[in-house]
Design a protein around this motif. Structure first.
Motif, mmCIF file in Angstrom:
data_model
loop_
_atom_site.group_PDB
_atom_site.id
_atom_site.type_symbol
_atom_site.label_atom_id
_atom_site.label_comp_id
_atom_site.label_asym_id
_atom_site.label_seq_id
_atom_site.Cartn_x
_atom_site.Cartn_y
_atom_site.Cartn_z
ATOM 1 N N GLU A 88 63.827 108.559 15.617
ATOM 2 C CA GLU A 88 63.640 109.996 15.396
ATOM 3 C C GLU A 88 63.670 110.747 16.718
ATOM 4 O OE1 GLU A 88 60.493 113.082 13.287
ATOM 5 O OE2 GLU A 88 59.744 111.276 14.263
ATOM 6 N N LEU A 89 62.967 110.224 17.713
ATOM 7 C CA LEU A 89 62.956 110.855 19.026
ATOM 8 C C LEU A 89 64.368 110.978 19.579
ATOM 9 C CD1 LEU A 89 61.728 111.841 21.698
ATOM 10 C CD2 LEU A 89 61.303 109.436 22.292
ATOM 11 N N GLU A 90 65.148 109.925 19.460
ATOM 12 C CA GLU A 90 66.503 109.936 20.002
ATOM 13 C C GLU A 90 67.383 110.974 19.304
ATOM 14 O OE1 GLU A 90 68.208 105.995 20.232
ATOM 15 O OE2 GLU A 90 66.227 105.104 20.566
ATOM 16 N N LEU A 91 67.348 110.991 17.974
ATOM 17 C CA LEU A 91 68.214 111.904 17.226
ATOM 18 C C LEU A 91 67.784 113.355 17.385
ATOM 19 C CD1 LEU A 91 68.686 109.798 13.972
ATOM 20 C CD2 LEU A 91 70.314 110.097 15.852
ATOM 21 N N GLU A 92 66.466 113.604 17.459
ATOM 22 C CA GLU A 92 66.003 114.976 17.641
ATOM 23 C C GLU A 92 66.447 115.517 18.999
ATOM 24 O OE1 GLU A 92 65.411 116.166 15.076
ATOM 25 O OE2 GLU A 92 63.587 115.614 14.025
ATOM 26 N N LEU A 93 66.463 114.665 20.019
ATOM 27 C CA LEU A 93 66.901 115.135 21.332
ATOM 28 C C LEU A 93 68.383 115.481 21.338
ATOM 29 C CD1 LEU A 93 65.018 113.212 24.180
ATOM 30 C CD2 LEU A 93 65.391 115.672 23.952
ATOM 31 N N VAL A 94 69.181 114.760 20.561
ATOM 32 C CA VAL A 94 70.599 115.126 20.458
ATOM 33 C C VAL A 94 70.734 116.525 19.867
ATOM 34 C CG1 VAL A 94 72.826 114.569 19.422
ATOM 35 C CG2 VAL A 94 71.344 112.728 20.223
ATOM 36 N N ALA A 95 70.017 116.787 18.783
ATOM 37 C CA ALA A 95 70.068 118.106 18.153
ATOM 38 C C ALA A 95 69.577 119.191 19.108
ATOM 39 C CB ALA A 95 69.241 118.112 16.870
ATOM 40 N N GLN A 96 68.550 118.883 19.887
ATOM 41 C CA GLN A 96 68.037 119.860 20.840
ATOM 42 C C GLN A 96 69.050 120.160 21.933
ATOM 43 O OE1 GLN A 96 64.260 117.686 21.467
ATOM 44 N NE2 GLN A 96 63.222 119.619 21.084
ATOM 45 N N VAL A 97 69.733 119.132 22.421
ATOM 46 C CA VAL A 97 70.773 119.345 23.435
ATOM 47 C C VAL A 97 71.889 120.212 22.863
ATOM 48 C CG1 VAL A 97 72.613 118.205 24.746
ATOM 49 C CG2 VAL A 97 70.302 117.252 24.762
ATOM 50 N N GLN A 98 72.308 119.912 21.639
ATOM 51 C CA GLN A 98 73.393 120.676 21.025
ATOM 52 C C GLN A 98 73.038 122.147 20.851
ATOM 53 O OE1 GLN A 98 73.863 117.922 17.592
ATOM 54 N NE2 GLN A 98 76.042 117.954 18.103
ATOM 55 N N THR A 99 71.841 122.423 20.365
ATOM 56 C CA THR A 99 71.476 123.818 20.114
ATOM 57 C C THR A 99 71.197 124.577 21.408
ATOM 58 O OG1 THR A 99 69.214 123.060 19.660
ATOM 59 C CG2 THR A 99 70.634 123.493 17.770
ATOM 60 N N ALA A 100 70.642 123.900 22.410
ATOM 61 C CA ALA A 100 70.428 124.555 23.702
ATOM 62 C C ALA A 100 71.756 124.944 24.322
ATOM 63 C CB ALA A 100 69.647 123.633 24.638
ATOM 64 N N ALA A 101 72.729 124.043 24.247
ATOM 65 C CA ALA A 101 74.058 124.349 24.782
ATOM 66 C C ALA A 101 74.723 125.462 23.990
ATOM 67 C CB ALA A 101 74.918 123.088 24.764
ATOM 68 N N ALA A 102 74.568 125.423 22.667
ATOM 69 C CA ALA A 102 75.182 126.455 21.824
ATOM 70 C C ALA A 102 74.626 127.836 22.159
ATOM 71 C CB ALA A 102 74.953 126.132 20.351
ATOM 72 N N TRP A 103 73.302 127.929 22.379
ATOM 73 C CA TRP A 103 72.717 129.212 22.721
ATOM 74 C C TRP A 103 73.199 129.687 24.090
ATOM 75 C CZ3 TRP A 103 70.930 133.475 21.003
ATOM 76 C CH2 TRP A 103 70.241 134.355 21.854
ATOM 77 N N TYR A 129 71.100 110.681 25.643
ATOM 78 C CA TYR A 129 70.817 109.299 26.026
ATOM 79 C C TYR A 129 70.137 109.252 27.396
ATOM 80 C CZ TYR A 129 71.537 104.430 27.386
ATOM 81 O OH TYR A 129 71.330 103.130 27.811
ATOM 82 N N SER A 130 70.659 110.007 28.348
ATOM 83 C CA SER A 130 70.075 110.011 29.697
ATOM 84 C C SER A 130 68.626 110.477 29.676
ATOM 85 C CB SER A 130 70.903 110.909 30.620
ATOM 86 O OG SER A 130 72.219 110.432 30.759
ATOM 87 N N LEU A 131 68.354 111.498 28.886
ATOM 88 C CA LEU A 131 66.997 112.036 28.818
ATOM 89 C C LEU A 131 66.038 111.075 28.125
ATOM 90 C CD1 LEU A 131 67.944 115.683 27.811
ATOM 91 C CD2 LEU A 131 66.986 114.989 30.009
ATOM 92 N N VAL A 132 66.436 110.587 26.955
ATOM 93 C CA VAL A 132 65.529 109.743 26.183
ATOM 94 C C VAL A 132 65.329 108.389 26.845
ATOM 95 C CG1 VAL A 132 67.181 108.612 24.638
ATOM 96 C CG2 VAL A 132 64.896 109.172 23.809
ATOM 97 N N ALA A 133 66.339 107.894 27.579
ATOM 98 C CA ALA A 133 66.190 106.613 28.267
ATOM 99 C C ALA A 133 65.051 106.676 29.277
ATOM 100 C CB ALA A 133 67.502 106.229 28.953
ATOM 101 N N ASP A 134 64.937 107.795 29.983
ATOM 102 C CA ASP A 134 63.855 107.935 30.969
ATOM 103 C C ASP A 134 62.494 108.052 30.282
ATOM 104 O OD1 ASP A 134 65.584 107.754 33.085
ATOM 105 O OD2 ASP A 134 65.691 109.908 33.458
ATOM 106 N N LEU A 135 62.426 108.824 29.207
ATOM 107 C CA LEU A 135 61.157 108.959 28.490
ATOM 108 C C LEU A 135 60.707 107.616 27.910
ATOM 109 C CD1 LEU A 135 61.717 112.327 26.563
ATOM 110 C CD2 LEU A 135 60.415 111.970 28.667
ATOM 111 N N LEU A 136 61.649 106.874 27.338
ATOM 112 C CA LEU A 136 61.310 105.581 26.748
ATOM 113 C C LEU A 136 60.926 104.560 27.808
ATOM 114 C CD1 LEU A 136 64.090 105.317 24.010
ATOM 115 C CD2 LEU A 136 61.653 105.732 23.644
#
Length: 285
Positions: A161-176, A245-252
């Motif tokens: 869940e953490l991994e997939l939510e971060l993908v969605a967050q990256v996509q929407t941040a870039a879109a905005w 992936y880069s972001l979540v890898a560091d958090l994990l």
């Protein structure tokens, strides 16, 4: 180093080259400061929302104690009208439509749009702020639950869940950022937040049948940061996955996990590792 000069080219003097490097480093430092300031303000907004007393209801900090946030700042700032209520409502409606293009629909904000200086704020799931210059802060709650087989075991955090939510967050941040006219690189900072007690350990879970193999530890206290090309993330969803992936890898890694479970550095999602309900929730993949 050569630059265009009218219809010809010329060689830059050493002093000019040095000045360009100074300008570049100054701009990068400014972006880092901007990310820090927005993350601080956004987390303050999130904390106020999560810890507020809700009459006749459990506190949100009890229901949703763990959140993941993403702060984004484009190198070339945009300009989006966010002065009036009408403009803020329109911006939130537009952001909601952009959120539907992400791999999950969880980034769709709740109405009404809240007032903020040169920004529109929203609360719920997600909670965040959209800024006039294309910057943003958004946080999503993460599900944690008890081990049904062993009540004394630490609560479980779904790593997928953490991994997939971060993908969605990256996509929407870039879109905005792109919607406002932002361009260039996009500086990103992801962080985990816990509102009951951030020292209480959690067990990372990659599947219901393998929960016992996940590491146990407190959430990461150090934000993860990376920089992505805004145009590339907008044009290719694999770039968003690679960035997440880069972001979540560091958090994990801070929590004892060697690597993400469903994201790959090449920008793929291992859908065979995602259960049926979660797999059906993926959109546009």
């Amino acid at each position: 180093m050569h630059v265009r000069h009218g219809t010809t080219t010329r060689t830059l003097a050493e002093s000019e080259i040095a000045q360009r490097y100074r300008d570049r480093f100054h701009a990068a430092a400014t972006d880092v400061d901007r990310v820090h300031d927005l993350a601080t303000a956004g987390t303050s907004h999130l904390t106020a929302y999560v810890t507020a007393d809700v009459p006749a209801s459990p506190r949100r900090a009890i229901l949703y104690p763990v959140w993941v946030s993403l702060t984004a700042v484009p190198a070339v700032r945009g300009d989006y009208p966010l002065t009036t209520q009408h403009e803020r409502d329109a911006a939130l409606d537009r952001f909601a439509k952009l959120a539907y293009l992400a791999i999950t629909h969880h980034m769709k904000p709740n109405h009404p749009a809240m007032v903020g200086r040169r920004q529109v704020r929203f609360e719920g799931s997600p909670t965040g702020q959209l800024h006039q210059d294309g910057s943003s802060y958004a946080a999503l709650p993460l599900n944690i639950k008890r081990n049904p087989r062993e009540s004394r075991d630490p609560k479980q955090l779904d790593q997928r869940e953490l991994e997939l939510e971060l993908v969605a967050q990256v996509q929407t941040a870039a879109a905005w950022a792109a919607e406002t006219g932002g361009a260039g690189d996009l500086m990103l900072s992801a962080a985990l937040h816990r509102f009951d007690d951030d020292l209480i350990p959690l067990r990372l879970v990659v599947s219901e049948s393998a929960f016992q193999h996940g590491p146990v530890g407190p959430i990461s206290r150090t934000p993860a940061q990376t920089t992505a090309n805004l145009a590339a993330v907008i044009a290719d969803k694999r770039e968003a996955v690679s960035t997440a992936y880069s972001l979540v890898a560091d958090l994990l890694a801070d929590m004892g996990a060697h690597q993400p479970h469903v994201l790959t550095p090449e920008g793929d999602i291992r859908v065979d590792r995602i259960d049926g309900p979660d797999r059906s929730a993926l959109t546009g993949w």
